[in-house]
Motif scaffolding. Sequence first.
Motif, PDB file in Angstrom:
ATOM      1  N   GLY A  95       0.912  -0.946   0.184  1.00 55.67           N
ATOM      2  CA  GLY A  95       0.481   0.045  -0.263  1.00 55.67           C
ATOM      3  C   GLY A  95       0.642   1.520   0.059  1.00 55.67           C
ATOM      4  N   GLN A  98      -2.478   6.241   1.021  1.00 56.51           N
ATOM      5  CA  GLN A  98      -3.356   6.133   0.828  1.00 56.51           C
ATOM      6  C   GLN A  98      -4.541   4.868   0.423  1.00 56.51           C
ATOM      7  OE1 GLN A  98      -6.022   9.866  -0.751  1.00 56.51           O
ATOM      8  NE2 GLN A  98      -3.714  10.274  -2.251  1.00 56.51           N
ATOM      9  N   PRO A  99      -5.756   4.924   0.727  1.00 56.66           N
ATOM     10  CA  PRO A  99      -6.064   3.025   0.606  1.00 56.66           C
ATOM     11  C   PRO A  99      -6.134   3.444  -1.070  1.00 56.66           C
ATOM     12  CG  PRO A  99      -7.456   4.827   1.788  1.00 56.66           C
ATOM     13  CD  PRO A  99      -6.186   5.429   1.821  1.00 56.66           C
ATOM     14  N   ARG A 100      -6.002   1.818  -1.463  1.00 61.17           N
ATOM     15  CA  ARG A 100      -6.904   2.054  -3.324  1.00 61.17           C
ATOM     16  C   ARG A 100      -7.399   1.100  -3.200  1.00 61.17           C
ATOM     17  NH1 ARG A 100      -1.153   0.166  -2.967  1.00 61.17           N
ATOM     18  NH2 ARG A 100      -1.760  -2.050  -4.193  1.00 61.17           N
ATOM     19  N   ARG A 101      -8.348   0.324  -4.446  1.00 63.55           N
ATOM     20  CA  ARG A 101      -9.267  -0.545  -5.006  1.00 63.55           C
ATOM     21  C   ARG A 101      -8.077  -1.503  -5.673  1.00 63.55           C
ATOM     22  NH1 ARG A 101     -13.209  -0.387  -1.506  1.00 63.55           N
ATOM     23  NH2 ARG A 101     -14.279   1.025  -0.566  1.00 63.55           N
ATOM     24  N   ALA A 149      -9.391  -4.272  -1.273  1.00 66.18           N
ATOM     25  CA  ALA A 149      -9.290  -3.362  -0.899  1.00 66.18           C
ATOM     26  C   ALA A 149      -7.970  -3.253   0.043  1.00 66.18           C
ATOM     27  CB  ALA A 149     -10.557  -2.887   0.368  1.00 66.18           C
ATOM     28  N   PRO A 151      -5.680  -1.226   2.636  1.00 63.86           N
ATOM     29  CA  PRO A 151      -5.293  -0.276   3.161  1.00 63.86           C
ATOM     30  C   PRO A 151      -4.131   0.495   2.928  1.00 63.86           C
ATOM     31  CG  PRO A 151      -5.755  -1.802   4.646  1.00 63.86           C
ATOM     32  CD  PRO A 151      -5.485  -2.624   2.972  1.00 63.86           C
ATOM     33  N   ALA A 152      -3.974   2.134   3.312  1.00 65.34           N
ATOM     34  CA  ALA A 152      -2.976   3.103   3.302  1.00 65.34           C
ATOM     35  C   ALA A 152      -1.597   2.382   4.016  1.00 65.34           C
ATOM     36  CB  ALA A 152      -3.304   4.228   3.805  1.00 65.34           C
ATOM     37  N   ALA A 154      -0.002  -0.623   3.556  1.00 63.28           N
ATOM     38  CA  ALA A 154       0.116  -2.041   3.995  1.00 63.28           C
ATOM     39  C   ALA A 154       1.582  -2.582   3.464  1.00 63.28           C
ATOM     40  CB  ALA A 154      -1.639  -2.344   3.571  1.00 63.28           C
ATOM     41  N   ILE A 161      -2.794  -7.267   5.033  1.00 61.70           N
ATOM     42  CA  ILE A 161      -4.379  -7.321   4.433  1.00 61.70           C
ATOM     43  C   ILE A 161      -5.331  -7.916   5.319  1.00 61.70           C
ATOM     44  CG2 ILE A 161      -6.145  -6.978   2.023  1.00 61.70           C
ATOM     45  CD1 ILE A 161      -3.399  -6.848   0.788  1.00 61.70           C
ATOM     46  N   ALA A 166     -11.693  -7.554   3.463  1.00 69.14           N
ATOM     47  CA  ALA A 166     -10.703  -6.749   1.876  1.00 69.14           C
ATOM     48  C   ALA A 166     -11.228  -7.411   0.732  1.00 69.14           C
ATOM     49  CB  ALA A 166      -9.397  -7.389   1.732  1.00 69.14           C
TER      50      ALA A 166
END
Length: 393
Positions: A95, A98-101, A149, A151-152, A154, A161, A166
């Motif tokens: 990660g 910032q979080p990402r998908r 998902a 997390p920031a 990660a 995760i 997730a």
Amino acid sequence: MNLRSSWVAETGQTREDTRLNQIGATTPVNPVQVRSGILPGSYGGLHRLSGFWTEGTALMSVTVHEGRAVVQGDISQGVYPVALTSPVVLNVAPGTDQPRRDLLVIRIYDNLYDGQLRQEAKVEIIQGVPGSPDRPVAPPRSLQLYEIAVPANASAGTGGIPWNSALKDLRTPVVSIGGILPVEGEILPGGYPGQYQDTANNQLQRWDGGKWVAYPEAVGGIVPTSAGNIAGSYVGQYRDSNGLLQRWDGTAWKPAVPGPYFSDNSDFGDTASSTYTSTLGGRANNPFSLTFVAPPSKSVLVTFGSRIKSRNDLYGYMALRLTQGTTLIQDLDDEWAVIAASDNSVSASSTRRLSGLTPGASYTLTAFFRIVTNTAGVKAGFDNTFIRVDPQY
């Protein structure tokens, strides 16, 4: 990787590749193309869809399990069958701030159309944009499996995760033409009128050219209890509501055969009135009435009665008044009253037929009581009064 495909590689396709991918699963979306998706089935028949099931098996990696699928290309490219014969492990990129998908997909590389000098099928992760609430767009000739998902920040060093929350399942099933499609995930439009699908709540539905409709509409059958509390498809449709037959009236499910209707009052009450009154002294609840809905036959049987006590030479009367809202339909009449004259309580009842009613309209029967005129101050007493209405069919 053990993801096997047919008619992708320019050379090297084996007979085994071809056998594994003779799946015959093509759910059409138009005259030329089919729906991309996964063949249903599971070990032991326990689940609708287990192909390409994915789980987190390490802090930053997932395991994609075996399965078979079809991936549709553009309209002139055809459909690509694929088969994964053993699980594959994929690593998720660490990660950022910032979080990402991310998006887990089956992807077809075909140099004839993408110019990437590759001829193969792959299970891979498409990395999302940090800070974006959306997952990345699936590349051409790919089938979405799961959203991940991330997390920031990660990483394996920060706990990885949280796999329990997730993974978002994006898999959709496909079956051969004419097969009943087991619904998992998003409900997609049908490809032709007469196509069937089995929804997640075990309801069989048919595509009518514009929408999925409950199977009973197509055949005039009875909607089963297992369909759940869904709205009816047309006025006059029937359903089984845990053993009670109901009919859809356009806005609500109502008993198909209403009634019988019954009301009773076990409180003792009396009156010295020689004219009919709906109020009995000593009784907590006045007046005593019953409301019913007229059946299609326009006729009902009305039974009413009471335990009556007065004097052996002075009659007590119980009669019914019929109204529809504020409109008087049938007034009180001694001819139709229940009467008794006795020093002791005696049971008396009567049954009569009411006809000429308006089907579907609500009517109310209200009980009135009196005693014959007397100068001795004798009262008529009434106990265990009841009214019952049985619709006739």
